[in-house]
Scaffold this motif. Structure first.
Motif, mmCIF file in Angstrom:
data_model
loop_
_atom_site.group_PDB
_atom_site.id
_atom_site.type_symbol
_atom_site.label_atom_id
_atom_site.label_comp_id
_atom_site.label_asym_id
_atom_site.label_seq_id
_atom_site.Cartn_x
_atom_site.Cartn_y
_atom_site.Cartn_z
ATOM 1 N N MET A 278 0.825 -1.198 0.000
ATOM 2 C CA MET A 278 0.000 0.000 0.000
ATOM 3 C C MET A 278 0.864 1.255 0.000
ATOM 4 S SD MET A 278 -3.292 0.962 2.319
ATOM 5 C CE MET A 278 -4.247 -0.394 1.680
ATOM 6 N N SER A 279 1.937 1.248 0.756
ATOM 7 C CA SER A 279 2.826 2.415 0.817
ATOM 8 C C SER A 279 3.527 2.644 -0.510
ATOM 9 C CB SER A 279 3.861 2.233 1.924
ATOM 10 O OG SER A 279 3.225 2.134 3.167
ATOM 11 N N TYR A 280 3.934 1.565 -1.160
ATOM 12 C CA TYR A 280 4.590 1.702 -2.472
ATOM 13 C C TYR A 280 3.621 2.281 -3.497
ATOM 14 C CZ TYR A 280 6.858 0.802 -6.857
ATOM 15 O OH TYR A 280 7.396 0.951 -8.110
ATOM 16 N N VAL A 281 2.416 1.751 -3.544
ATOM 17 C CA VAL A 281 1.426 2.248 -4.507
ATOM 18 C C VAL A 281 1.044 3.694 -4.190
ATOM 19 C CG1 VAL A 281 -0.938 1.935 -5.367
ATOM 20 C CG2 VAL A 281 0.575 -0.043 -5.104
ATOM 21 N N LEU A 282 0.912 4.016 -2.923
ATOM 22 C CA LEU A 282 0.629 5.399 -2.535
ATOM 23 C C LEU A 282 1.777 6.309 -2.961
ATOM 24 C CD1 LEU A 282 -1.159 7.476 -1.075
ATOM 25 C CD2 LEU A 282 -0.025 6.798 1.057
ATOM 26 N N SER A 283 3.004 5.866 -2.730
ATOM 27 C CA SER A 283 4.181 6.638 -3.128
ATOM 28 C C SER A 283 4.208 6.847 -4.643
ATOM 29 C CB SER A 283 5.448 5.909 -2.671
ATOM 30 O OG SER A 283 6.597 6.605 -3.050
ATOM 31 N N ALA A 284 3.916 5.800 -5.386
ATOM 32 C CA ALA A 284 3.899 5.908 -6.849
ATOM 33 C C ALA A 284 2.791 6.849 -7.316
ATOM 34 C CB ALA A 284 3.711 4.520 -7.472
ATOM 35 N N SER A 285 1.652 6.801 -6.661
ATOM 36 C CA SER A 285 0.539 7.681 -7.030
ATOM 37 C C SER A 285 0.864 9.144 -6.739
ATOM 38 C CB SER A 285 -0.732 7.281 -6.279
ATOM 39 O OG SER A 285 -1.102 5.974 -6.605
ATOM 40 N N ILE A 286 1.510 9.382 -5.616
ATOM 41 C CA ILE A 286 1.910 10.753 -5.276
ATOM 42 C C ILE A 286 2.964 11.238 -6.266
ATOM 43 C CG2 ILE A 286 3.056 12.186 -3.526
ATOM 44 C CD1 ILE A 286 1.642 10.406 -1.407
ATOM 45 N N ALA A 287 3.924 10.366 -6.601
ATOM 46 C CA ALA A 287 4.959 10.729 -7.583
ATOM 47 C C ALA A 287 4.330 11.019 -8.939
ATOM 48 C CB ALA A 287 5.993 9.618 -7.692
ATOM 49 N N PHE A 288 3.333 10.228 -9.330
ATOM 50 C CA PHE A 288 2.623 10.458 -10.584
ATOM 51 C C PHE A 288 1.975 11.839 -10.575
ATOM 52 C CE2 PHE A 288 -1.244 10.434 -13.120
ATOM 53 C CZ PHE A 288 -0.798 9.925 -14.332
ATOM 54 N N GLY A 289 1.303 12.163 -9.478
ATOM 55 C CA GLY A 289 0.676 13.478 -9.353
ATOM 56 C C GLY A 289 1.700 14.592 -9.407
ATOM 57 N N ASN A 290 2.850 14.370 -8.747
ATOM 58 C CA ASN A 290 3.906 15.382 -8.768
ATOM 59 C C ASN A 290 4.416 15.607 -10.188
ATOM 60 O OD1 ASN A 290 3.730 15.549 -5.988
ATOM 61 N ND2 ASN A 290 5.646 14.509 -5.589
ATOM 62 N N PHE A 291 4.682 14.532 -10.892
ATOM 63 C CA PHE A 291 5.308 14.631 -12.217
ATOM 64 C C PHE A 291 4.332 15.076 -13.302
ATOM 65 C CE2 PHE A 291 6.903 12.926 -16.227
ATOM 66 C CZ PHE A 291 8.173 13.491 -16.248
ATOM 67 N N TYR A 292 3.180 14.407 -13.380
ATOM 68 C CA TYR A 292 2.259 14.653 -14.487
ATOM 69 C C TYR A 292 1.247 15.760 -14.228
ATOM 70 C CZ TYR A 292 4.163 10.528 -16.698
ATOM 71 O OH TYR A 292 5.013 9.637 -17.291
ATOM 72 N N LEU A 293 0.876 15.940 -12.988
ATOM 73 C CA LEU A 293 -0.142 16.940 -12.677
ATOM 74 C C LEU A 293 0.445 18.206 -12.070
ATOM 75 C CD1 LEU A 293 -2.820 14.535 -11.154
ATOM 76 C CD2 LEU A 293 -2.674 15.379 -13.501
ATOM 77 N N GLY A 294 1.724 18.136 -11.721
ATOM 78 C CA GLY A 294 2.379 19.301 -11.145
ATOM 79 C C GLY A 294 1.960 19.597 -9.716
ATOM 80 N N THR A 295 1.419 18.604 -9.032
ATOM 81 C CA THR A 295 1.022 18.789 -7.639
ATOM 82 C C THR A 295 2.199 18.446 -6.739
ATOM 83 O OG1 THR A 295 0.191 16.536 -7.468
ATOM 84 C CG2 THR A 295 -1.386 18.228 -8.116
ATOM 85 N N THR A 296 2.359 19.176 -5.667
ATOM 86 C CA THR A 296 3.450 18.889 -4.737
ATOM 87 C C THR A 296 3.001 19.159 -3.310
ATOM 88 O OG1 THR A 296 4.310 21.141 -4.929
ATOM 89 C CG2 THR A 296 5.275 19.493 -6.402
ATOM 90 N N GLY A 297 3.786 18.678 -2.380
ATOM 91 C CA GLY A 297 3.559 18.969 -0.978
ATOM 92 C C GLY A 297 2.631 17.993 -0.280
ATOM 93 N N ILE A 298 2.514 18.214 1.003
ATOM 94 C CA ILE A 298 1.713 17.322 1.841
ATOM 95 C C ILE A 298 0.238 17.376 1.459
ATOM 96 C CG2 ILE A 298 0.926 16.937 4.215
ATOM 97 C CD1 ILE A 298 3.760 17.565 5.128
ATOM 98 N N CYS A 299 -0.248 18.544 1.087
ATOM 99 C CA CYS A 299 -1.659 18.668 0.693
ATOM 100 C C CYS A 299 -1.966 17.786 -0.517
ATOM 101 C CB CYS A 299 -1.999 20.129 0.409
ATOM 102 S SG CYS A 299 -3.750 20.410 0.129
ATOM 103 N N ALA A 300 -1.047 17.744 -1.474
ATOM 104 C CA ALA A 300 -1.226 16.877 -2.642
ATOM 105 C C ALA A 300 -1.218 15.408 -2.228
ATOM 106 C CB ALA A 300 -0.132 17.150 -3.669
ATOM 107 N N GLY A 301 -0.335 15.062 -1.291
ATOM 108 C CA GLY A 301 -0.285 13.686 -0.799
ATOM 109 C C GLY A 301 -1.557 13.294 -0.067
ATOM 110 N N LEU A 302 -2.084 14.214 0.750
ATOM 111 C CA LEU A 302 -3.322 13.932 1.477
ATOM 112 C C LEU A 302 -4.503 13.781 0.516
ATOM 113 C CD1 LEU A 302 -2.936 16.359 4.518
ATOM 114 C CD2 LEU A 302 -2.671 13.870 4.505
ATOM 115 N N THR A 303 -4.520 14.587 -0.525
ATOM 116 C CA THR A 303 -5.587 14.481 -1.522
ATOM 117 C C THR A 303 -5.522 13.126 -2.216
ATOM 118 O OG1 THR A 303 -5.572 16.868 -1.865
ATOM 119 C CG2 THR A 303 -6.569 15.528 -3.600
#
Length: 140
Positions: A65-90
């Motif tokens: 679960m942590s790996y998939v969550l990490s990959a999803s957050i990284a995807f959001g960071n890279f492709y959607l330009g989202t960053t920070g804890i707020c993006a991770g919580l979303t």
């Protein structure tokens, strides 16, 4: 492009899983959870050998679960330009809403379990995902 992830954040999430699970299903909601799940406290404390399988399975689940969550957050960071804890919580919230809640709704419906048990179980996963997403986002 390989998915970047931080090994320390995944290991941290695994540790969080153990601590949160101990607290959530122990002093916080343990008695109510056992009652609603139809479980009874054994007369003798279970041996470490008896507890080893569920502990290992929990560790494996936390890593996945942590790996998939990490990959999803990284995807959001890279492709959607989202960053920070707020993006991770979303990201964590939508993973919880899209995967955890429907799974437990299905279990509650087919197994006839109480809504209180549903909220205890999905509440654990929401808190776990929020804490893990915060850690992963902070270390990413």
């Amino acid at each position: 492009m390989p998915i970047p992830f931080n090994v320390w954040s995944i290991l941290g999430s695994m540790i969080i899983s153990v601590i949160l699970g101990f607290l959530w299903y122990g002093p916080f909601f343990g008695k109510k959870w056992m009652e609603l799940s139809g479980l009874k406290m054994p007369d003798e404390k279970p041996s470490f050998k008896m507890m080893l399988k569920p502990i290992l399975l929990s560790f494996i689940g936390a890593i996945l679960m942590s790996y998939v969550l990490s990959a999803s957050i990284a995807f959001g960071n890279f492709y959607l330009g989202t960053t920070g804890i707020c993006a991770g919580l979303t990201c964590a919230f939508f993973m919880w809403l899209g995967f955890i809640v429907p799974t437990y709704l299905n279990l509650s419906g087919w197994e006839g379990r109480s809504w209180t048990l549903f909220f205890i179980n999905v509440g654990y996963w929401l808190v776990f995902l929020f804490i893990s997403a915060s850690l992963i986002s902070w270390l990413m």
